[in-house]
Design an enzyme around this catalytic site. Structure first.
Site, PDB file in Angstrom:
ATOM      1  N   ASN A 110       0.882  -1.172  -0.018  1.00 27.05           N
ATOM      2  CA  ASN A 110       0.111  -0.006   0.128  1.00 27.05           C
ATOM      3  C   ASN A 110       0.833   1.222   0.053  1.00 27.05           C
ATOM      4  O   ASN A 110       1.580   1.399   1.023  1.00 27.05           O
ATOM      5  CB  ASN A 110      -0.942  -0.005   1.272  1.00 27.05           C
ATOM      6  CG  ASN A 110      -1.729   1.078   1.541  1.00 27.05           C
ATOM      7  OD1 ASN A 110      -1.647   2.159   0.483  1.00 27.05           O
ATOM      8  ND2 ASN A 110      -2.181   1.380   2.629  1.00 27.05           N
ATOM      9  N   TRP A 111       0.912   1.785  -1.373  1.00 25.02           N
ATOM     10  CA  TRP A 111       1.823   3.088  -1.291  1.00 25.02           C
ATOM     11  C   TRP A 111       1.336   4.539  -0.542  1.00 25.02           C
ATOM     12  O   TRP A 111       1.895   5.310  -0.514  1.00 25.02           O
ATOM     13  CB  TRP A 111       2.277   3.326  -2.670  1.00 25.02           C
ATOM     14  CG  TRP A 111       3.306   2.499  -3.070  1.00 25.02           C
ATOM     15  CD1 TRP A 111       3.847   1.250  -2.811  1.00 25.02           C
ATOM     16  CD2 TRP A 111       4.470   2.695  -4.366  1.00 25.02           C
ATOM     17  NE1 TRP A 111       5.055   0.632  -3.159  1.00 25.02           N
ATOM     18  CE2 TRP A 111       5.345   1.658  -4.323  1.00 25.02           C
ATOM     19  CE3 TRP A 111       4.442   3.843  -5.328  1.00 25.02           C
ATOM     20  CZ2 TRP A 111       6.413   1.624  -5.348  1.00 25.02           C
ATOM     21  CZ3 TRP A 111       5.444   3.671  -6.086  1.00 25.02           C
ATOM     22  CH2 TRP A 111       6.307   2.608  -6.057  1.00 25.02           C
ATOM     23  N   LYS A 112      -0.104   4.318  -0.194  1.00 24.21           N
ATOM     24  CA  LYS A 112      -0.474   5.376   0.439  1.00 24.21           C
ATOM     25  C   LYS A 112      -0.345   6.705  -0.463  1.00 24.21           C
ATOM     26  O   LYS A 112      -0.242   6.658  -1.727  1.00 24.21           O
ATOM     27  CB  LYS A 112      -0.225   5.630   1.846  1.00 24.21           C
ATOM     28  CG  LYS A 112      -0.125   4.398   2.474  1.00 24.21           C
ATOM     29  CD  LYS A 112       0.119   4.296   3.944  1.00 24.21           C
ATOM     30  CE  LYS A 112      -0.047   3.327   4.731  1.00 24.21           C
ATOM     31  NZ  LYS A 112       0.141   3.283   6.237  1.00 24.21           N
ATOM     32  N   HIS A 118      -9.414   1.214   4.998  1.00 22.93           N
ATOM     33  CA  HIS A 118      -8.270   1.384   5.788  1.00 22.93           C
ATOM     34  C   HIS A 118      -8.409   2.209   6.932  1.00 22.93           C
ATOM     35  O   HIS A 118      -9.152   3.312   6.959  1.00 22.93           O
ATOM     36  CB  HIS A 118      -7.085   1.827   4.809  1.00 22.93           C
ATOM     37  CG  HIS A 118      -5.581   1.730   5.489  1.00 22.93           C
ATOM     38  ND1 HIS A 118      -5.096   2.957   6.409  1.00 22.93           N
ATOM     39  CD2 HIS A 118      -4.662   1.158   5.247  1.00 22.93           C
ATOM     40  CE1 HIS A 118      -3.943   2.645   6.544  1.00 22.93           C
ATOM     41  NE2 HIS A 118      -3.525   1.559   5.990  1.00 22.93           N
ATOM     42  N   GLU A 129      -6.627   4.789   7.899  1.00 21.99           N
ATOM     43  CA  GLU A 129      -6.300   6.013   7.519  1.00 21.99           C
ATOM     44  C   GLU A 129      -7.631   6.891   6.913  1.00 21.99           C
ATOM     45  O   GLU A 129      -7.936   7.819   6.987  1.00 21.99           O
ATOM     46  CB  GLU A 129      -5.398   6.158   6.797  1.00 21.99           C
ATOM     47  CG  GLU A 129      -3.976   6.194   7.526  1.00 21.99           C
ATOM     48  CD  GLU A 129      -2.950   5.499   6.888  1.00 21.99           C
ATOM     49  OE1 GLU A 129      -2.692   5.494   5.671  1.00 21.99           O
ATOM     50  OE2 GLU A 129      -1.906   5.011   7.543  1.00 21.99           O
ATOM     51  N   GLU A 170      -5.248  -4.921  10.724  1.00 29.44           N
ATOM     52  CA  GLU A 170      -4.185  -3.767  11.099  1.00 29.44           C
ATOM     53  C   GLU A 170      -4.593  -3.085  12.277  1.00 29.44           C
ATOM     54  O   GLU A 170      -5.124  -1.987  12.206  1.00 29.44           O
ATOM     55  CB  GLU A 170      -4.321  -2.813   9.713  1.00 29.44           C
ATOM     56  CG  GLU A 170      -3.848  -3.628   8.604  1.00 29.44           C
ATOM     57  CD  GLU A 170      -3.286  -2.548   7.509  1.00 29.44           C
ATOM     58  OE1 GLU A 170      -2.313  -2.615   6.902  1.00 29.44           O
ATOM     59  OE2 GLU A 170      -3.960  -1.400   7.299  1.00 29.44           O
ATOM     60  N   GLY A 179       2.973   2.100  10.677  1.00 27.66           N
ATOM     61  CA  GLY A 179       3.850   3.192  10.548  1.00 27.66           C
ATOM     62  C   GLY A 179       4.568   3.570  11.702  1.00 27.66           C
ATOM     63  O   GLY A 179       5.437   4.540  11.947  1.00 27.66           O
ATOM     64  N   SER A 238       3.495  -2.251  10.147  1.00 32.47           N
ATOM     65  CA  SER A 238       4.963  -2.145  10.517  1.00 32.47           C
ATOM     66  C   SER A 238       5.669  -3.731   9.991  1.00 32.47           C
ATOM     67  O   SER A 238       6.689  -4.261  10.886  1.00 32.47           O
ATOM     68  CB  SER A 238       5.451  -1.863  11.929  1.00 32.47           C
ATOM     69  OG  SER A 238       5.141  -0.611  12.143  1.00 32.47           O
ATOM     70  N   GLY A 272       2.949  -1.262   4.292  1.00 32.74           N
ATOM     71  CA  GLY A 272       2.882   0.349   3.846  1.00 32.74           C
ATOM     72  C   GLY A 272       4.379   0.796   3.769  1.00 32.74           C
ATOM     73  O   GLY A 272       4.928   0.198   2.537  1.00 32.74           O
ATOM     74  N   GLY A 273       4.938   1.415   4.399  1.00 34.51           N
ATOM     75  CA  GLY A 273       6.280   1.584   4.375  1.00 34.51           C
ATOM     76  C   GLY A 273       7.194   0.792   3.590  1.00 34.51           C
ATOM     77  O   GLY A 273       8.287   1.383   2.594  1.00 34.51           O
TER      78      GLY A 273
HETATM   79  P1  PGA Z   1       3.034   0.297   7.529  1.00 33.91           P
HETATM   80  O1  PGA Z   1       1.469   0.581   7.005  1.00 33.91           O
HETATM   81  O2  PGA Z   1       3.628  -0.980   6.721  1.00 33.91           O
HETATM   82  O3  PGA Z   1       3.690   1.318   7.131  1.00 33.91           O
HETATM   83  O4  PGA Z   1       3.006   0.139   8.945  1.00 33.91           O
HETATM   84  C1  PGA Z   1       0.503  -0.779   6.628  1.00 33.91           C
HETATM   85  C2  PGA Z   1      -0.459   0.115   6.242  1.00 33.91           C
HETATM   86  O5  PGA Z   1      -1.284   0.972   6.659  1.00 33.91           O
HETATM   87  O6  PGA Z   1      -1.227  -0.634   5.369  1.00 33.91           O
END
Ligand code: PGA
Length: 232
Positions: free
Chosen positions: A8-10, A87, A89, A156, A162, A192, A213-214
Site C-alpha cells: 500500500n503506497w498510500k 483502511h 487512515e 491492521e 507506521g 510495521s 505500507g512503508g
Molecule cells: P506500515 O503500513 O507497513 O507502514 O505500518 C501498513 C498499512 O497501513 O497498510
C-alpha cells in the site's frame, strides 16, 4: 488458503518511482500473489509491468457528481484487480463507517475487483481490552453481503501502522483465529511488517499474507517480504 503480499503506497509515488514497481514485477517470487496499490495516478502505468495492481479506496456509487472520487469501475478500467477499502487512515481521516466500507466493497466486487477490507483496533481500545469487540463489530458490519470469492480481510492494529511497533505473535494469532472463525478468506496482517519480522509473522496460524505500507516503497524490502511469504 492463497497467499497475498500486498503493498500500500498510500500518498507516495511519482512517475520516477515506477522503477520500484518494475523491479517488484521482475523479482516477484512464485508461490504467492504480489500486489501493489500505488496512488491512482500511477495505476495504469504500474499495471503495464504485468504485476497485479489495486486502488486504495473507491466510491460506493458507480458514477455521478462526486468531485475527486473514483469509482470501482474506473479503477478496473485503469488495470486494477483489487481495491483496499476501510483502511484505518480512511476511517479516521474521512470518517468512514463500517457500513460505508461494506457499500464500497460491494461496489468493488460489482466492478469485478477483489476488495481488501481492513479492520483493526486503536491503542486505547486494545489497552481497554476491547480488541476483539472492536474487530468483531467491524468485520460483521464491513463484510455483510459480500462474495467471499472476491474478498480479502486485513487485520491492521491502528497503533502498529507506521510506528515500527507490532503486536506479539500471540496477539496476532488471537485476532486472526477470531477472524478465521468469521470469514473463510485470505487474512492479511498489516502494521510495521518489515523484512526482519515477516517470516515470524507468516508462521502464525491463519496469517495468509501481509498488507505492507512503508516497506513496500522499496523493491528490495518488499521483495524480501514477498519471498518470506512464498517460503512460509
Ligand atoms: P506500515 O503500513 O507497513 O507502514 O505500518 C501498513 C498499512 O497501513 O497498510
Amino acid at each position: 488458503m492463497r497467499k497475498l503480499a500486498a503493498g500500500n503506497w498510500k500518498m507516495n509515488g511519482l512517475a520516477a518511482d515506477l522503477a520500484e514497481i518494475e523491479a517488484i514485477a521482475a523479482g516477484a517470487p512464485e508461490g504467492c500473489e504480489v500486489l501493489i496499490c500505488p496512488p491512482a495516478t500511477l495505476l495504469a502505468r504500474a499495471a503495464a509491468f504485468g504485476l497485479a495492481v489495486g486502488g486504495q479506496d473507491c466510491h460506493a456509487k458507480g458514477a455521478g457528481a462526486h468531485t475527486g472520487d473514483l469509482s470501482a469501475a474506473m479503477l478496473a478500467d485503469a488495470g486494477a484487480e483489487y481495491v483496499i477499502v476501510g483502511h484505518s487512515e480512511r476511517r479516521a481521516d474521512h470518517g468512514e463507517t463500517s457500513e460505508e466500507v461494506a457499500a464500497k466493497a460491494l461496489a468493488a466486487q460489482g466492478a469485478g475487483l477483489t476488495a481488501i477490507v481492513c479492520v483493526g483496533e486503536t491503542e486505547a481500545e486494545r489497552d481497554a481490552g476491547r480488541t476483539l469487540d472492536v474487530v468483531g463489530a467491524q468485520i460483521a458490519a464491513s463484510v455483510a453481503g459480500l462474495d467471499p470469492a472476491r474478498l480479502v480481510v486485513a487485520y491492521e492494529p491502528v497503533w502498529a501502522i507506521g510506528t515500527g511497533r507490532t503486536p506479539t505473535l500471540e496477539e496476532i494469532a488471537e485476532v486472526h483465529g477470531f477472524l478465521r472463525a468469521r470469514v473463510d478468506v485470505p487474512l492479511l496482517y498489516g502494521g510495521s511488517v518489515k523484512p526482519g519480522n515477516a517470516a515470524e509473522i507468516f508462521a502464525v496460524p491463519d496469517v495468509n499474507g501481509a498488507l505492507v505500507g512503508g516497506a513496500s516503497l522499496k523493491s528490495a524490502d518488499f521483495l524480501a517480504i514477498a519471498k518470506a511469504l512464498a517460503a512460509a
